[in-house]
Write a protein that holds these residues in place. Structure first.
Motif, PDB file in Angstrom:
ATOM      1  N   ALA A   1      -1.575  -9.578   1.525  1.00 36.94           N
ATOM      2  CA  ALA A   1      -0.787  -8.635   0.728  1.00 36.94           C
ATOM      3  C   ALA A   1      -0.871  -7.222   1.282  1.00 36.94           C
ATOM      4  CB  ALA A   1      -1.265  -8.662  -0.721  1.00 36.94           C
ATOM      5  N   GLY A   2      -2.008  -6.870   1.876  1.00 31.09           N
ATOM      6  CA  GLY A   2      -2.186  -5.523   2.408  1.00 31.09           C
ATOM      7  C   GLY A   2      -1.195  -5.198   3.505  1.00 31.09           C
ATOM      8  N   LYS A   3      -0.921  -6.184   4.369  1.00 30.07           N
ATOM      9  CA  LYS A   3       0.032  -5.948   5.460  1.00 30.07           C
ATOM     10  C   LYS A   3       1.445  -5.742   4.922  1.00 30.07           C
ATOM     11  CE  LYS A   3      -2.349  -8.166   9.324  1.00 30.07           C
ATOM     12  NZ  LYS A   3      -2.284  -9.220  10.376  1.00 30.07           N
ATOM     13  N   LEU A   4       1.831  -6.546   3.935  1.00 27.05           N
ATOM     14  CA  LEU A   4       3.165  -6.386   3.352  1.00 27.05           C
ATOM     15  C   LEU A   4       3.254  -5.049   2.606  1.00 27.05           C
ATOM     16  CD1 LEU A   4       5.994  -7.270   2.678  1.00 27.05           C
ATOM     17  CD2 LEU A   4       5.070  -8.750   0.888  1.00 27.05           C
TER      18      LEU A   4
ATOM     19  N   VAL B   1      11.811   0.601  12.202  1.00 30.00           N
ATOM     20  CA  VAL B   1      11.151  -0.708  12.191  1.00 30.00           C
ATOM     21  C   VAL B   1      10.610  -1.042  13.582  1.00 30.00           C
ATOM     22  CG1 VAL B   1      11.558  -3.192  11.909  1.00 30.00           C
ATOM     23  CG2 VAL B   1      12.471  -1.580  10.229  1.00 30.00           C
ATOM     24  N   LYS B   2      11.390  -0.751  14.608  1.00 29.94           N
ATOM     25  CA  LYS B   2      10.937  -1.032  15.977  1.00 29.94           C
ATOM     26  C   LYS B   2       9.749  -0.162  16.366  1.00 29.94           C
ATOM     27  CE  LYS B   2      15.021  -0.668  17.993  1.00 29.94           C
ATOM     28  NZ  LYS B   2      16.070  -0.729  19.066  1.00 29.94           N
TER      29      LYS B   2
ATOM     30  N   THR C   1       5.408   0.425   2.038  1.00 28.42           N
ATOM     31  CA  THR C   1       5.102   1.817   1.698  1.00 28.42           C
ATOM     32  C   THR C   1       5.219   2.750   2.908  1.00 28.42           C
ATOM     33  OG1 THR C   1       2.721   1.417   2.009  1.00 28.42           O
ATOM     34  CG2 THR C   1       3.606   1.197  -0.234  1.00 28.42           C
ATOM     35  N   GLU C   2       4.668   2.347   4.028  1.00 30.12           N
ATOM     36  CA  GLU C   2       4.598   3.252   5.176  1.00 30.12           C
ATOM     37  C   GLU C   2       5.904   3.326   5.957  1.00 30.12           C
ATOM     38  OE1 GLU C   2       1.185   2.293   7.523  1.00 30.12           O
ATOM     39  OE2 GLU C   2      -0.224   2.585   5.852  1.00 30.12           O
TER      40      GLU C   2
ATOM     41  N   THR D   1       6.691   2.921  -3.449  1.00 31.09           N
ATOM     42  CA  THR D   1       5.489   3.434  -4.098  1.00 31.09           C
ATOM     43  C   THR D   1       4.848   2.328  -4.929  1.00 31.09           C
ATOM     44  OG1 THR D   1       6.781   4.230  -5.981  1.00 31.09           O
ATOM     45  CG2 THR D   1       6.338   5.786  -4.200  1.00 31.09           C
ATOM     46  N   VAL D   2       3.535   2.369  -5.055  1.00 29.00           N
ATOM     47  CA  VAL D   2       2.808   1.392  -5.856  1.00 29.00           C
ATOM     48  C   VAL D   2       2.849   1.835  -7.309  1.00 29.00           C
ATOM     49  CG1 VAL D   2       0.601   0.279  -6.296  1.00 29.00           C
ATOM     50  CG2 VAL D   2       1.322   0.719  -3.939  1.00 29.00           C
TER      51      VAL D   2
END
Length: 313
Positions: free
Chosen positions: A168-171, A241-242, A176-177, A182-183
């Motif tokens: 989940a951290g990677k997604l 994204v790239k 977010t980044e 936002t969470v």
């Protein structure tokens, strides 16, 4: 500044376009705004359902694959589609409607902070009606007056989309980044993220789960498309994204919108799609979804394509 405006559409797999068409039009009361084909494999239907004109954020689309098997559920998959309805009374309306029509459903409960009613389509696709509680929705969303469902209870558009992944951290970092989500809430292994702060029409609920990855089949979700304003912003996101190390499809002209595709680290396929030109580019509003619509590059194959498709109406 380029921004993600919420969800654009979500695409699924169906084994039988005719039965799929009947359920989403007659049971759910959505409008079929485009009857087309898979542009990469034009022997298969691609159906688009939504509001009056299939506005961005209302679109449920289905690729027909007649030989597809069943879905083997697991992790690393988009697993549920939230659909906003106007009120708590709407949920009661839909519960009674599902009971009358024999649609598999649960009791009204709460999901992602809202009153909700989960149900499945005939192929086991998991969906959730969610009380919008008269909150703001995009101004372009427009009710379809000829729907089988009364206007005051019609499905408004897409709400929370559930994604289950091993990491989940990677997604979360991707959303977010890169995209500025936002969470809103973090609870155990659940993370609720929003594209627009305080708005449910661009929400993603991420859950973490170990185990075998889902094997897609009928009733599975192929990809989620995020909404951007125009070509210029799409080009921005392609580069962004790239820059983060993901491969993209490059910008693809789908005739009704332009888009790009990429897979994040868990293998979830995202599309980023523009608002324009929309589904009225080759049809009047009154006649949307009635005839087989083909993009210009397939028009010279119309006779061949139509001969391979089973009529829906």
């Amino acid at each position: 500044m380029a921004t993600i405006l919420g969800h654009h559409h979500i695409s699924m797999i169906t084994k039988n376009a005719k039965k799929n068409d009947q359920f989403y039009r007659e049971t759910l009361g959505l409008r079929r705004v485009k009857k087309s084909v898979n542009q990469d494999e034009p022997s298969m239907y691609h159906l688009f359902f939504g509001d009056l004109i299939g506005s961005p954020g209302t679109g449920l689309t289905f690729f027909e694959i007649p030989m597809v098997g069943r879905t083997h559920r697991g992790t690393n998959a988009i697993t549920m589609i939230g659909l906003l309805v106007p009120s708590a009374e709407s949920l009661q309306f839909w519960k009674s409607r599902f009971e009358e029509l024999g649609v598999k459903h649960d009791e009204i409960t709460r999901y992602a902070g809202r009153e909700a009613l989960s149900f499945e389509d005939p192929e086991g696709l998991r969906l959730m009606l969610m009380n919008n509680n008269e909150e703001e929705v995009p101004k372009l969303w427009t009710a379809w007056e000829q729907s089988a469902v009364p206007t005051e209870h019609q499905i408004l558009g897409m709400g929370t989309i559930e994604i289950i992944v091993k990491n989940a951290g990677k997604l979360e970092k991707t959303l977010t980044e890169i995209f500025g989500f936002t969470v809103k809430e973090r609870s155990g292994e659940h993370i609720l993220l929003q594209a627009i702060d305080g708005q449910g029409f661009g929400e993603i609920l991420v859950k973490e789960l170990e185990g075998p990855s889902e094997k897609p089949g009928r009733g599975s979700i192929h990809h989620l498309a995020l909404r951007v304003k125009d070509d210029e912003e799409l080009a921005h996101w392609n580069e962004r994204v790239k820059e983060r190390g993901f491969q993209t499809s490059g910008i693809v002209d789908r005739f009704y919108f332009k888009s790009l595709y990429f897979r994040e680290s868990n293998g979830i396929l995202f599309e980023i799609a523009t608002d324009d030109p929309g589904f009225t580019v080759d049809s009047s509003v009154e006649n949307l979804g009635e005839e087989l619509a083909l993009p210009p590059f397939l028009e010279n194959r119309r006779q061949e394509i139509e001969s391979n498709l089973e009529p829906l109406d």
